[in-house]
Structures are given as C-alpha cells and as structure tokens.
Scaffold this motif. Structure first.
Motif, PDB file in Angstrom:
ATOM      1  N   ARG A 135       0.832  -1.202   0.000  1.00 35.81           N
ATOM      2  CA  ARG A 135       0.000   0.000   0.000  1.00 35.81           C
ATOM      3  C   ARG A 135       0.870   1.256   0.000  1.00 35.81           C
ATOM      4  O   ARG A 135       2.044   1.214   0.323  1.00 35.81           O
ATOM      5  N   LYS A 136       0.245   2.380  -0.341  1.00 39.40           N
ATOM      6  CA  LYS A 136       0.970   3.649  -0.311  1.00 39.40           C
ATOM      7  C   LYS A 136       1.493   3.936   1.091  1.00 39.40           C
ATOM      8  O   LYS A 136       2.586   4.473   1.250  1.00 39.40           O
TER       9      LYS A 136
ATOM     10  N   ASN B  15       0.011   2.594  -8.675  1.00 38.05           N
ATOM     11  CA  ASN B  15       1.422   2.626  -8.283  1.00 38.05           C
ATOM     12  C   ASN B  15       1.507   3.052  -6.825  1.00 38.05           C
ATOM     13  O   ASN B  15       1.219   4.201  -6.484  1.00 38.05           O
ATOM     14  N   SER B  16       1.902   2.143  -5.963  1.00 45.81           N
ATOM     15  CA  SER B  16       1.939   2.424  -4.519  1.00 45.81           C
ATOM     16  C   SER B  16       3.011   3.426  -4.127  1.00 45.81           C
ATOM     17  O   SER B  16       3.006   3.932  -3.000  1.00 45.81           O
TER      18      SER B  16
ATOM     19  N   SER C 240       4.100   9.977  -2.886  1.00 45.42           N
ATOM     20  CA  SER C 240       4.827   9.864  -1.616  1.00 45.42           C
ATOM     21  C   SER C 240       5.430  11.215  -1.238  1.00 45.42           C
ATOM     22  O   SER C 240       5.811  12.003  -2.099  1.00 45.42           O
TER      23      SER C 240
END
Length: 208
Positions: free
Chosen positions: A108-109, A152-153, A157
C-alpha cells in the motif's frame, strides 16, 4: 457481482467477492485485520475497481521477487551497465531488506511512505531516499502497465527535501601540497590520479 464480509475471529474479517462477467465466473477472497468498517472500505474499493475494469486479482509474488525480475528483464536492457549496477545495489541493500517480503499486490501507499520515513529517521540522507523512490516508482509503474497492479503504490509519496551542497575545490597551491604529501602514502598514486583526472571514486577504483 456479490460481496460478503464474514468475521473469522476477533479483528479478522474474511472478504469474498464473486463475479459473473460476460458469462465467466470468478471469485476472490481476502482476510483483513481491523474493524468491520475497515473490511467494508476494502470491499467497496474492490467492487469499485471491478466496475471500472481496473481490478487486479491478487497473487503471491513478493515485491523482492518482482523487483529482481524487473531488474533483469526491463532495467538491464534499458539503462547503462553503471546505472544497472546502481539499481541492483539499491534494491539488494535498501529496498528488498525492508519491504521485499510484502506481496506485490498487498503493498500500500502507506507501507511505502513508512519505508521512506524509516530510512530518514535512521539517518539515511534525502538523496539516497529519493534514489530509492525513483527506482521503486519506475518498477511499480511497469507493474501497472502490465496490469499486475491497479495503482502505483509509490506515487504521491512525501519525500525529504534534498539541497545540493556547495562543492569545495582545492586551490593550485593546495593541490601541489596534496601531491607532495601523497608521495609518502602507499595509495598515493591513486590519490594523485583521482585529483588530476577528476573522476568519481566508483570510476577510478574500477580501473585495472
């Protein structure tokens, strides 16, 4: 399409989804730890992915195995040998030891963000964290392209800020003094060559 939530034990929920699309029946089950609300959120998200046609059936491949595969089948044919070696070092020494055992489809993110935060808290510099992110993001982008993942985890970010340090350069007099001292050093020839060539350590140390 039908989804069910069943309590397996305290704080553990079994989610089962059955689909009959275009005459093809398929099923998917997953255990979630947390509250029933957490399980319901997960179920709703997966049903939404199915409606949008972006649902990816989970499988057992770990992130480490996927990264090794990506490294040797995608990165190796698209980057230079030096860049490939750098990618491999970061994957083997930074990424895989910390989050490599996650199943690719379970990452997961929040897991990726926690990974970056841990590196920063452990004293790893912003540049190294950002390089890890660049490699991981590229690898997971390929997984999305191949429909191994739905998202795309590593996207979105929050990364530590990196400011370039001002380079300190020797004056001609300092360079001459360095060369004189280097003559009495067992590795003096290497040091002088490094000074005169301007090569990076990984470049001049690789010479034979």
């Amino acid at each position: 399409m039908r989804g069910q939530i069943k309590e397996k034990s305290k704080g553990v929920w079994l989610i089962r989804i059955e689909s009959n699309k275009d005459g093809k029946r398929s099923s998917f089950s997953k255990q979630i730890r947390g509250t029933k609300k957490d399980a319901q959120i997960f179920l709703t998200a997966k049903l939404s992915e199915m409606d949008k046609g972006v649902f990816v059936q989970p499988f057992k491949q770990t992130l480490k195995n996927y990264l090794d595969q990506w490294l040797n089948t995608v990165a190796k044919v698209n980057v230079s040998e030096e860049t490939f070696a750098n990618y491999k070092w970061f994957i083997d020494n930074r990424i895989s030891p910390r989050i490599g055992e996650f199943k690719l489809t379970d990452l997961r993110k929040a897991d990726v963000q926690h990974f970056y935060n841990q590196m920063t808290a452990g004293g790893i510099g912003a540049r190294m964290v950002r390089l890890c992110h660049s490699i991981l993001h590229s690898a997971l982008a390929e997984a999305v392209r191949l429909h191994l993942l739905s998202i795309n985890s590593a996207s979105e970010s929050k990364l530590p800020k990196w400011t370039r340090k001002e380079i300190s350069v020797l004056s001609p007099a300092q360079a001459r003094a360095f060369q004189e001292v280097a003559q009495n050093n067992p590795n003096g020839l290497v040091l002088v060559f490094a000074l005169e060539s301007g090569m990076r350590p990984e470049e001049y140390l690789a010479l034979k």
